[in-house]
Design a protein around this motif. Structure first.
Motif, PDB file in Angstrom:
ATOM      1  N   GLY A  14       0.783  -1.408  -0.391  1.00  0.00           N
ATOM      2  CA  GLY A  14      -0.036   0.228   0.319  1.00  0.00           C
ATOM      3  C   GLY A  14       0.565   1.238  -0.092  1.00  0.00           C
ATOM      4  N   VAL A  15       0.369   2.058  -0.881  1.00  0.00           N
ATOM      5  CA  VAL A  15       1.100   3.538  -0.383  1.00  0.00           C
ATOM      6  C   VAL A  15       0.090   4.569   0.403  1.00  0.00           C
ATOM      7  CG1 VAL A  15       1.936   5.802  -1.745  1.00  0.00           C
ATOM      8  CG2 VAL A  15       1.851   3.344  -2.631  1.00  0.00           C
ATOM      9  N   PHE A  16       0.554   4.949   1.364  1.00  0.00           N
ATOM     10  CA  PHE A  16      -0.186   6.069   2.331  1.00  0.00           C
ATOM     11  C   PHE A  16      -0.280   7.468   1.256  1.00  0.00           C
ATOM     12  CE2 PHE A  16       0.596   2.547   4.738  1.00  0.00           C
ATOM     13  CZ  PHE A  16      -0.866   2.523   5.394  1.00  0.00           C
ATOM     14  N   VAL A  17      -1.125   8.220   1.267  1.00  0.00           N
ATOM     15  CA  VAL A  17      -1.091   9.104   0.984  1.00  0.00           C
ATOM     16  C   VAL A  17      -1.798  10.102   2.105  1.00  0.00           C
ATOM     17  CG1 VAL A  17      -2.336  10.959  -1.072  1.00  0.00           C
ATOM     18  CG2 VAL A  17      -1.380   9.094  -1.452  1.00  0.00           C
ATOM     19  N   HIS A  18      -1.709  10.865   2.754  1.00  0.00           N
ATOM     20  CA  HIS A  18      -2.016  11.670   4.001  1.00  0.00           C
ATOM     21  C   HIS A  18      -3.456  12.672   3.155  1.00  0.00           C
ATOM     22  CE1 HIS A  18       0.645   9.404   6.229  1.00  0.00           C
ATOM     23  NE2 HIS A  18       1.647   9.701   5.374  1.00  0.00           N
ATOM     24  N   VAL A  19      -4.479  12.923   3.843  1.00  0.00           N
ATOM     25  CA  VAL A  19      -5.378  13.501   3.539  1.00  0.00           C
ATOM     26  C   VAL A  19      -5.856  14.673   4.635  1.00  0.00           C
ATOM     27  CG1 VAL A  19      -6.029  12.242   1.329  1.00  0.00           C
ATOM     28  CG2 VAL A  19      -7.393  11.988   3.993  1.00  0.00           C
ATOM     29  N   THR A  20      -6.606  15.870   3.987  1.00  0.00           N
ATOM     30  CA  THR A  20      -7.400  16.452   5.733  1.00  0.00           C
ATOM     31  C   THR A  20      -8.947  16.004   4.836  1.00  0.00           C
ATOM     32  OG1 THR A  20      -7.380  18.535   3.374  1.00  0.00           O
ATOM     33  CG2 THR A  20      -5.498  17.601   5.392  1.00  0.00           C
ATOM     34  N   ASP A  21      -9.159  15.932   3.582  1.00  0.00           N
ATOM     35  CA  ASP A  21     -10.459  15.659   3.517  1.00  0.00           C
ATOM     36  C   ASP A  21     -10.379  14.850   2.810  1.00  0.00           C
ATOM     37  OD1 ASP A  21     -12.894  16.032   1.842  1.00  0.00           O
ATOM     38  OD2 ASP A  21     -13.108  18.276   2.131  1.00  0.00           O
ATOM     39  N   MET A  22     -11.179  13.587   3.517  1.00  0.00           N
ATOM     40  CA  MET A  22     -10.987  12.419   3.000  1.00  0.00           C
ATOM     41  C   MET A  22     -12.483  12.372   1.491  1.00  0.00           C
ATOM     42  SD  MET A  22     -10.189   9.128   3.074  1.00  0.00           S
ATOM     43  CE  MET A  22      -9.149   9.076   4.814  1.00  0.00           C
ATOM     44  N   GLY A  23     -13.450  13.217   1.425  1.00  0.00           N
ATOM     45  CA  GLY A  23     -14.811  13.655   0.523  1.00  0.00           C
ATOM     46  C   GLY A  23     -14.101  13.109  -1.182  1.00  0.00           C
ATOM     47  N   GLY A  44     -14.200   6.295   9.238  1.00  0.00           N
ATOM     48  CA  GLY A  44     -14.033   7.499   8.322  1.00  0.00           C
ATOM     49  C   GLY A  44     -12.450   8.254   8.048  1.00  0.00           C
ATOM     50  N   LEU A  45     -11.119   7.328   8.407  1.00  0.00           N
ATOM     51  CA  LEU A  45     -10.081   8.072   8.217  1.00  0.00           C
ATOM     52  C   LEU A  45      -9.179   6.740   7.499  1.00  0.00           C
ATOM     53  CD1 LEU A  45      -9.770   8.858  12.616  1.00  0.00           C
ATOM     54  CD2 LEU A  45     -10.040  10.801   9.988  1.00  0.00           C
ATOM     55  N   ILE A  46      -9.827   5.973   7.129  1.00  0.00           N
ATOM     56  CA  ILE A  46      -8.690   4.963   6.027  1.00  0.00           C
ATOM     57  C   ILE A  46      -9.493   5.000   4.708  1.00  0.00           C
ATOM     58  CG2 ILE A  46      -7.799   2.991   5.518  1.00  0.00           C
ATOM     59  CD1 ILE A  46      -5.760   4.889   7.139  1.00  0.00           C
ATOM     60  N   HIS A  47      -9.347   5.211   3.978  1.00  0.00           N
ATOM     61  CA  HIS A  47      -9.896   4.442   1.927  1.00  0.00           C
ATOM     62  C   HIS A  47      -9.646   4.203   1.197  1.00  0.00           C
ATOM     63  CE1 HIS A  47     -13.576   4.739  -0.109  1.00  0.00           C
ATOM     64  NE2 HIS A  47     -12.377   4.742  -1.273  1.00  0.00           N
ATOM     65  N   ASP A  62      -5.732   8.644   4.187  1.00  0.00           N
ATOM     66  CA  ASP A  62      -5.363   8.412   5.302  1.00  0.00           C
ATOM     67  C   ASP A  62      -5.043   9.677   6.147  1.00  0.00           C
ATOM     68  OD1 ASP A  62      -3.506   8.079   8.346  1.00  0.00           O
ATOM     69  OD2 ASP A  62      -2.834   6.898   7.688  1.00  0.00           O
ATOM     70  N   GLY A  63      -6.674   9.761   6.540  1.00  0.00           N
ATOM     71  CA  GLY A  63      -6.602  11.277   7.776  1.00  0.00           C
ATOM     72  C   GLY A  63      -6.536  11.198   8.993  1.00  0.00           C
ATOM     73  N   HIS A  64      -5.363  10.039   9.399  1.00  0.00           N
ATOM     74  CA  HIS A  64      -4.910   9.553  10.553  1.00  0.00           C
ATOM     75  C   HIS A  64      -4.096  11.150  11.340  1.00  0.00           C
ATOM     76  CE1 HIS A  64      -6.481   5.598  10.509  1.00  0.00           C
ATOM     77  NE2 HIS A  64      -6.820   6.154  11.533  1.00  0.00           N
ATOM     78  N   ARG A  65      -2.783  11.878   9.871  1.00  0.00           N
ATOM     79  CA  ARG A  65      -2.943  12.905  10.969  1.00  0.00           C
ATOM     80  C   ARG A  65      -3.117  14.284  11.113  1.00  0.00           C
ATOM     81  NH1 ARG A  65       3.809  11.739   9.543  1.00  0.00           N
ATOM     82  NH2 ARG A  65       3.608  14.032   8.915  1.00  0.00           N
ATOM     83  N   HIS A  66      -3.752  14.981  10.376  1.00  0.00           N
ATOM     84  CA  HIS A  66      -5.149  15.236   9.784  1.00  0.00           C
ATOM     85  C   HIS A  66      -5.725  15.687  11.293  1.00  0.00           C
ATOM     86  CE1 HIS A  66      -6.868  19.053   8.868  1.00  0.00           C
ATOM     87  NE2 HIS A  66      -8.055  18.627   8.660  1.00  0.00           N
ATOM     88  N   ALA A  67      -6.317  14.280  11.978  1.00  0.00           N
ATOM     89  CA  ALA A  67      -6.831  14.196  12.579  1.00  0.00           C
ATOM     90  C   ALA A  67      -6.204  14.506  13.876  1.00  0.00           C
ATOM     91  CB  ALA A  67      -7.773  13.211  12.974  1.00  0.00           C
ATOM     92  N   ARG A  68      -4.586  13.656  13.794  1.00  0.00           N
ATOM     93  CA  ARG A  68      -4.641  14.035  15.469  1.00  0.00           C
ATOM     94  C   ARG A  68      -4.085  15.349  15.569  1.00  0.00           C
ATOM     95  NH1 ARG A  68      -2.137   8.169  14.534  1.00  0.00           N
ATOM     96  NH2 ARG A  68      -4.220   7.047  15.016  1.00  0.00           N
TER      97      ARG A  68
END
Length: 129
Positions: A14-23, A44-47, A62-68
């Motif tokens: 897998g390749v992780f792309v860190h995002v701020t807005d999942m939609g 809702g933090l992984i797709h 991956d929205g974890h970094r932004h959420a944290r």
């Protein structure tokens, strides 16, 4: 026995792309990869987006970094996408809001450095002919 001899780390899963807005990220990356959007997981933090093919590597939004509240800092491209025609891919990416740079001939490949709406950098690459 070394980790390499045991086969650890020989296949990217897998390749992780860190995002701020999942939609927004799902809409963008689904269109870029040409795959349907599925469901998110982990509250809702992984797709996961699964390109077709037996050797395709999933892209994990991956929205974890932004959420944290973790600052991503500056980084280079996260991955490279192979394309058949870099000029056509660049144009499509621009339509999607992908902020592509100019086509560069670096010898063995033609590349375009780009970023998604969250500023994640990646490269489009076409083998030189």
């Amino acid at each position: 026995m070394t980790a390499q001899a045991a086969g650890v780390g020989r296949r990217v899963t897998g390749v992780f792309v860190h995002v701020t807005d999942m939609g927004r990220a799902i809409a963008f990356w689904s269109a870029v990869l040409g795959v349907p959007a599925g469901r998110t997981s982990h509250e809702g933090l992984i797709h996961d987006l699964h390109p077709p093919g037996p050797d395709a590597v999933p892209v994990v939004l991956d929205g974890h970094r932004h959420a944290r509240g973790i600052d991503r800092g500056d980084h280079g491209p996260l991955f490279m996408l192979a394309v058949d025609d870099v000029a056509v891919a660049r144009e499509r990416l621009a339509e999607l809001g992908g902020a592509p740079g100019e086509v560069e001939d670096i010898g063995s490949v033609l590349v375009v450095h780009a970023q998604d709406p969250d500023g994640n950098r990646f490269v489009l690459a076409q083998p030189a002919r």
